[in-house]
Scaffold this motif. Structure first.
Motif, PDB file in Angstrom:
ATOM      1  N   PHE A   3      80.200  -0.519 -63.881  1.00 32.33           N
ATOM      2  CA  PHE A   3      79.268  -0.993 -62.866  1.00 32.33           C
ATOM      3  C   PHE A   3      77.886  -1.308 -63.450  1.00 32.33           C
ATOM      4  O   PHE A   3      77.274  -2.328 -63.148  1.00 32.33           O
ATOM      5  N   PHE A   4      77.425  -0.412 -64.316  1.00 31.01           N
ATOM      6  CA  PHE A   4      76.084  -0.581 -64.867  1.00 31.01           C
ATOM      7  C   PHE A   4      76.011  -1.704 -65.894  1.00 31.01           C
ATOM      8  O   PHE A   4      74.938  -2.164 -66.242  1.00 31.01           O
ATOM      9  N   HIS A   7      76.165  -7.383 -64.774  1.00 28.00           N
ATOM     10  CA  HIS A   7      74.904  -7.726 -64.111  1.00 28.00           C
ATOM     11  C   HIS A   7      75.111  -8.200 -62.682  1.00 28.00           C
ATOM     12  O   HIS A   7      74.278  -7.980 -61.819  1.00 28.00           O
ATOM     13  N   LEU A  10      75.689  -5.021 -60.556  1.00 32.55           N
ATOM     14  CA  LEU A  10      74.496  -4.176 -60.515  1.00 32.55           C
ATOM     15  C   LEU A  10      73.412  -4.789 -59.639  1.00 32.55           C
ATOM     16  O   LEU A  10      72.930  -4.171 -58.692  1.00 32.55           O
ATOM     17  N   PHE A  11      73.038  -6.040 -59.954  1.00 31.82           N
ATOM     18  CA  PHE A  11      71.958  -6.668 -59.200  1.00 31.82           C
ATOM     19  C   PHE A  11      72.387  -6.924 -57.767  1.00 31.82           C
ATOM     20  O   PHE A  11      71.594  -6.824 -56.825  1.00 31.82           O
ATOM     21  N   THR A  13      74.391  -5.085 -55.965  1.00 32.66           N
ATOM     22  CA  THR A  13      74.315  -3.833 -55.204  1.00 32.66           C
ATOM     23  C   THR A  13      72.874  -3.502 -54.847  1.00 32.66           C
ATOM     24  O   THR A  13      72.570  -3.140 -53.706  1.00 32.66           O
ATOM     25  N   ALA A  14      71.995  -3.635 -55.826  1.00 31.29           N
ATOM     26  CA  ALA A  14      70.586  -3.326 -55.569  1.00 31.29           C
ATOM     27  C   ALA A  14      70.055  -4.215 -54.446  1.00 31.29           C
ATOM     28  O   ALA A  14      69.399  -3.742 -53.509  1.00 31.29           O
ATOM     29  N   LEU A  15      70.394  -5.506 -54.521  1.00 25.92           N
ATOM     30  CA  LEU A  15      69.911  -6.447 -53.511  1.00 25.92           C
ATOM     31  C   LEU A  15      70.479  -6.091 -52.135  1.00 25.92           C
ATOM     32  O   LEU A  15      69.759  -6.062 -51.142  1.00 25.92           O
ATOM     33  N   LEU A  17      71.539  -3.221 -51.025  1.00 22.90           N
ATOM     34  CA  LEU A  17      70.920  -1.997 -50.505  1.00 22.90           C
ATOM     35  C   LEU A  17      69.553  -2.308 -49.908  1.00 22.90           C
ATOM     36  O   LEU A  17      69.210  -1.877 -48.805  1.00 22.90           O
ATOM     37  N   PHE A  18      68.784  -3.105 -50.642  1.00 21.15           N
ATOM     38  CA  PHE A  18      67.432  -3.409 -50.182  1.00 21.15           C
ATOM     39  C   PHE A  18      67.460  -4.228 -48.894  1.00 21.15           C
ATOM     40  O   PHE A  18      66.722  -3.952 -47.946  1.00 21.15           O
ATOM     41  N   VAL A  19      68.347  -5.231 -48.872  1.00 24.02           N
ATOM     42  CA  VAL A  19      68.416  -6.079 -47.673  1.00 24.02           C
ATOM     43  C   VAL A  19      68.878  -5.255 -46.475  1.00 24.02           C
ATOM     44  O   VAL A  19      68.318  -5.366 -45.380  1.00 24.02           O
TER      45      VAL A  19
ATOM     46  N   ILE B 269      72.971  -3.280 -69.875  1.00 24.41           N
ATOM     47  CA  ILE B 269      71.753  -3.922 -69.386  1.00 24.41           C
ATOM     48  C   ILE B 269      70.709  -2.821 -69.399  1.00 24.41           C
ATOM     49  O   ILE B 269      70.799  -1.873 -68.622  1.00 24.41           O
ATOM     50  N   TRP B 274      66.837  -3.935 -65.005  1.00 29.28           N
ATOM     51  CA  TRP B 274      67.152  -3.583 -63.614  1.00 29.28           C
ATOM     52  C   TRP B 274      65.897  -3.727 -62.776  1.00 29.28           C
ATOM     53  O   TRP B 274      65.890  -4.335 -61.718  1.00 29.28           O
ATOM     54  N   MET B 281      63.937 -10.288 -57.125  1.00 26.48           N
ATOM     55  CA  MET B 281      64.808 -10.557 -55.972  1.00 26.48           C
ATOM     56  C   MET B 281      64.169 -10.025 -54.699  1.00 26.48           C
ATOM     57  O   MET B 281      64.157 -10.692 -53.661  1.00 26.48           O
ATOM     58  N   PHE B 282      63.623  -8.811 -54.794  1.00 27.85           N
ATOM     59  CA  PHE B 282      63.057  -8.182 -53.599  1.00 27.85           C
ATOM     60  C   PHE B 282      61.848  -8.955 -53.101  1.00 27.85           C
ATOM     61  O   PHE B 282      61.627  -9.066 -51.895  1.00 27.85           O
ATOM     62  N   VAL B 285      62.991 -11.604 -50.859  1.00 25.95           N
ATOM     63  CA  VAL B 285      63.405 -11.059 -49.557  1.00 25.95           C
ATOM     64  C   VAL B 285      62.172 -10.754 -48.707  1.00 25.95           C
ATOM     65  O   VAL B 285      62.081 -11.148 -47.537  1.00 25.95           O
ATOM     66  N   TRP B 348      66.922   3.999 -57.989  1.00 24.64           N
ATOM     67  CA  TRP B 348      67.595   4.003 -56.684  1.00 24.64           C
ATOM     68  C   TRP B 348      66.752   4.733 -55.645  1.00 24.64           C
ATOM     69  O   TRP B 348      66.709   4.336 -54.470  1.00 24.64           O
ATOM     70  N   ILE B 351      64.082   2.435 -54.253  1.00 27.64           N
ATOM     71  CA  ILE B 351      64.579   1.484 -53.258  1.00 27.64           C
ATOM     72  C   ILE B 351      64.806   2.199 -51.929  1.00 27.64           C
ATOM     73  O   ILE B 351      64.390   1.727 -50.871  1.00 27.64           O
TER      74      ILE B 351
END
Lengths: 337, 580
Positions: A3-4, A7, A10-11, A13-15, A17-19, B269, B274, B281-282, B285, B348, B351
């Motif tokens: 997973f890590f 890319h 990873l990206f 998932t982060a996006l 979660l944030f959205v 990575i 990260w 990206m954020f 948004v 994490w 976020i």
């Protein structure tokens, strides 16, 4: 871990979660508030002039120093009669093509809150002079002056509104200082800022963090002579026009120092002026119903009267609460009709 | 409000502790210095006594001392083994021998590390970004300085374009989108390809972003001064067409970076990427949420505003800078980051908690009570990523503290990290309901935003820039001027924030008390506003020095060097002969 090292995952998932969090904590509450609130039935919509004034308010960034929210805490009591609620803002929609919705709640209170300024300070003459140069009326003010909202003319036209500026602030301006359309609009907007009362029978929510009643308050019922601080009341309600030295401003606001009304014995006239305003002298601006608008109590009116009768060299006999009480009661009864 | 009751409030206690940390550090230094002085005085006394003793010395005792002196001074001549043969170093074992040639007023700091190979075209792009950033720093803080002066002298001008309400957002937006954002992007253009171990996907795209961001900030500043803005929400003052340009710029660069990362030649990575990619990206948004008209009516605008202004700070500037820190700090200390997992945890947690805290700017307002409570809880949760991050950085520092005194870049890193801790936790303390009573709407907020945006973000960016640029150009700034920049900025920041926080507390208490009129609370602030202007001037001065340093690092003429090493001498001789 796979997973890590991927890319996309990873990206992604982060996006995600944030959205997701954004939707829960911002978008849904925003939509919910937008759909489930309506303006109070008795709310007054902005007039065309006031709306243009609001645009000017936005353009000049007034919100940087002035809030428009009465919080539900005791210290905000002076800015309105009740805490602000969602309905107060519900009628505000997008301002224009370029300009977003502007509730103008603000985050800084370098200057006073304006939620209820239309009640507190409705005088057009005062507002125009204050806009032209705030320090003409409030010596310690650090508000910017807005002279570019005014024009100078040799001759007045019929519908021109002249602003009488004290000489020391004219600084090389020859001719008459006249308010531009924009200044008049801005004042119209400020005058329109009034808290809408809740519909009959609905109690407003309480202010939180009330100060514990001081012992002197208890004593007050026994000793009617213990009145609120007349000086503070004068500063908050009267000083903006009549000035700290009680001398008023020439051509705008009459002096209280040596005034016949203040020093004289016609208490009914004095109380009437404080409660209902005054417009009997053409050489001065109209005074609004300061007492009625700001819901001054008989105790407060008495304190103000006694302060004015005994300050700046004034030395008249003070009055008692009973005398004032009768007049105020009568005014309140007639005003309701 | 009784003083005792005030001091028993959690939020106040936390804030006082946080304020005290840097002060204690300074006090320790002072105590150490005083100890030195006192010690000196004591020794002087002893010397006087000793002189008395000397006067009473007898002939006999003097002779004995002379005898002993001779005995102790006996030494070998050092050439007992080698004899008189001439020395030679045929295998070049002795290198870089330092000799003290000149008088040293300041300690010599370490030179920047030898430059790795970076494509000259990429170097140029990065320098363009950083150069523009420096310009916007000067522009933005000049405006800020002027705005600060207006608190003390409100009638300094009467020009509509320069009035306070219009200039304030010009200042904040120019330093946000011009200075910090531009500098971060420039540094990312170095870091992303480097840790992907792959060439950048497209240098040209980098220039598109550069141009778009610049146009956006130029147009934004002009429109704001002309009185065209988006409606007054902080940091959301640029109208949407201006912000769209900025957004497109970021989209292009995300595409550029992700493509670069996809081509990486290593499997992992690294965590920096990260943070950096997520921040970009954020930001998109956040900007879309903030400018989309569908949910802005009534209180919707306020909820979105709270979300936007805080995510902008925390998810764009903070996240991005943390990413850069995870690359530059281990690099500068020449050791791996203390804990990779802590970095991931912080990522994490940031976020999760940061996204929730936006509405804490509108505590006690008409916004739903539950939303305010969530924001307060989220603010408390921020302790996790902040402590994780600070621990990670400080533990990386641990064991290398000696490098601090020998480096002109590391002090910037350290101050950034300290303020990351104190500034962020101060934000948590400010979000509590009680502290909101005192500090909300006062200049405390202004002090806080400068402790963070300046103390954290700007100090970190300076550290990174001083690290990177000499590697790109091979030229270093004068370390004295770097030192002056550092101290002026730091002292200026303290002069700026401490009086403002103190005055704001007094003002808040006065409001709560309710026995004085509002205008008296304006008068009360006057001396603290003056201090702010003084602190601001020092900060501004430090930026001029920084700009000069940047110029030296990029454009200064090569010094005429006299060859010293044998290799250089030979090369010079060859060159000279070939010219003849």
């Amino acid at each position: 871990m796979e997973f890590f090292n991927n890319h996309k995952k990873l990206f992604g998932t982060a996006l995600a979660l944030f959205v997701a969090l954004t939707i829960i904590v911002a978008i849904l509450p925003a939509i919910n508030n937008q759909q489930n609130n309506a303006p109070l039935p008795n709310a007054v919509e902005l007039s065309e002039e006031a709306f243009l004034g609001k645009k000017s308010f936005i353009a000049n960034g007034c919100v940087a120093c002035h809030t428009q929210q009465v919080r539900n805490v005791d210290m905000d009591k002076i800015w309105g009669n009740r805490p602000g609620i969602a309905a107060d803002y519900a009628g505000i929609a997008r301002t224009g093509l370029w300009i977003n919705t502007a509730t103008l709640m603000g985050t800084e209170r370098t200057g006073p809150d304006l939620t209820n300024v239309g009640v507190r300070q409705p005088s057009a003459a005062w507002n125009l002079l204050h806009l032209y140069q705030p320090r003409t009326v409030v010596e310690q003010s650090i508000m910017p002056a807005y002279p570019w909202l005014f024009e100078t003319k040799e001759e007045l036209n019929e519908d021109d509104v002249e602003v009488i500026v004290p000489d020391e602030f004219r600084k090389g301006v020859k001719g008459k200082i006249v308010a531009s359309k924009e200044a008049l609009h801005l004042v119209a907007y400020l005058q329109s800022l009034k808290q809408t009362p809740l519909p009959d029978g609905k109690p407003a929510s309480d202010f939180l963090y009330q100060k514990k009643k001081q012992e002197s308050d208890n004593a007050q019922s026994d000793q009617p002579s213990l009145l609120p601080d007349g000086n503070l009341l004068y500063v908050n309600n009267c000083q903006a026009c009549h000035q700290a030295n009680g001398e008023g401003l020439k051509g705008a606001f009459p002096p209280l120092k040596g005034s016949t009304v203040v020093l004289g014995d016609d208490l009914e006239l004095f109380v009437n002026i404080i409660m209902l305003g005054y417009d009997a002298r053409p050489e001065y601006a109209t005074m609004n119903a300061v007492g009625l608008d700001n819901k001054l109590t008989p105790e407060e009116v008495t304190a103000i009267i006694n302060h004015e009768k005994t300050s700046w060299g004034n030395n008249a006999k003070t009055v008692t609460l009973e005398e004032v009480n009768k007049i105020v009661e009568y005014i309140n009864v007639t005003a309701k009709k | 409000m009784e003083n005792n009751a005030l001091l028993s409030e959690t939020g106040i206690i936390i804030t006082l502790v946080l304020i005290v940390i840097p002060v204690i550090a300074a006090l320790l230094i002072v105590i150490y210095k005083i100890y030195g002085i006192v010690n000196g005085l004591v020794r002087k006394r002893e010397l006087e006594k000793f002189n008395e003793y000397l006067k009473g010395l007898s002939q006999e005792e003097v002779k004995q001392l002379e005898q002993r002196k001779r005995e102790l001074e006996f030494a070998l001549s050092n050439n007992e083994l080698a004899g008189d043969i001439k020395l030679s170093d045929s295998r070049g074992l002795l290198a870089s021998i330092n000799s003290a040639e000149e008088l040293r007023f300041v300690e010599k700091k370490k030179k920047s590390q030898p430059r790795p190979y970076i494509e000259p075209k990429l170097s140029r792009l990065i320098l363009w970004y950083l150069g523009c950033a420096v310009f916007w720093l000067i522009f933005g803080t000049t405006v800020g300085e002027y705005v600060g002066i207006k608190f003390v002298a409100p009638d300094v001008d009467h020009i509509s374009w320069l009035s306070f309400g219009r200039l304030r957002p010009v200042h904040t937006n120019a330093v946000f989108w011009g200075w910090a954002s531009m500098a971060m992007m420039g540094l990312a253009y170095y870091v992303v390809p480097r840790i992907s171990n792959a060439p950048l996907a497209s240098i040209k795209t980098g220039y598109y972003t550069l141009v778009l961001i610049n146009i956006s900030v130029i147009l934004g500043s002009i429109t704001l001064m002309a009185g065209i803005n988006n409606g007054g929400g902080e940091y959301r003052e640029y109208i949407w067409p201006v912000m769209v340009l900025f957004g497109i710029g970021i989209i292009l660069s995300i595409w550029n970076f992700i493509k670069t990362i996809a081509r990486r030649s290593n499997k992992e990575i690294y965590v920096s990427n990260w943070y950096i990619i997520s921040a970009m990206m954020f930001l998109l948004v956040i900007a879309v949420v903030a400018y989309w008209p569908g949910w802005q009516n009534g209180l919707g605008e306020t909820i979105v505003q709270g979300y936007y202004m805080h995510q902008g700070v925390g998810m764009w500037f903070m996240l991005f800078n943390l990413g850069l820190m995870y690359y530059f700090l281990p690099q500068q200390l020449n050791k791996p980051i203390y804990s990779y997992s802590l970095g991931i945890l912080a990522f994490w947690a940031q976020i999760l908690f940061y996204t929730l805290i936006g509405t804490h700017h509108f505590i006690f307002s008409a916004i739903p009570w539950w939303l305010q409570t969530i924001a307060i809880v989220g603010s408390a949760g921020m302790v996790i990523p902040v402590v994780a991050g600070t621990t990670n950085f400080l533990m990386t520092f641990n064991g290398s503290w000696h490098k601090l005194s020998g480096s002109y870049t590391l002090p910037f890193y350290l101050i950034g990290i300290i303020f990351y801790f104190t500034g962020s936790l101060q934000g948590t303390a400010e979000a509590f309901r009680f502290t909101n009573l005192i500090w909300h709407f006062t200049d405390f907020t202004i002090a806080h935003s400068h402790l963070t945006m300046y103390g954290i973000i700007t100090f970190m960016l300076w550290g990174f820039i001083y690290t990177l640029v000499p590697r790109l150009t091979g030229k270093e700034p004068s370390q004295i001027i770097v030192g002056a920049h550092f101290w002026l900025a730091l002292i200026g920041l303290l002069f700026y924030t401490f009086p403002l926080m103190y005055g704001a507390t007094l003002r808040g208490l006065m409001w709560m008390e309710g026995t004085k009129s509002f205008i008296e609370s304006v008068e009360l602030m006057a001396p603290y506003w003056l201090w702010r202007a003084i602190g601001g001037s020092l900060m501004w001065l430090s930026h001029i020095l920084f700009a000069y340093n940047f110029y030296v690092m990029v454009k200064s003429k090569e010094k005429i060097g006299i060859p010293l090493s044998p290799a250089e001498i030979l090369v010079a001789k060859e060159e000279l002969e070939s010219k003849l």
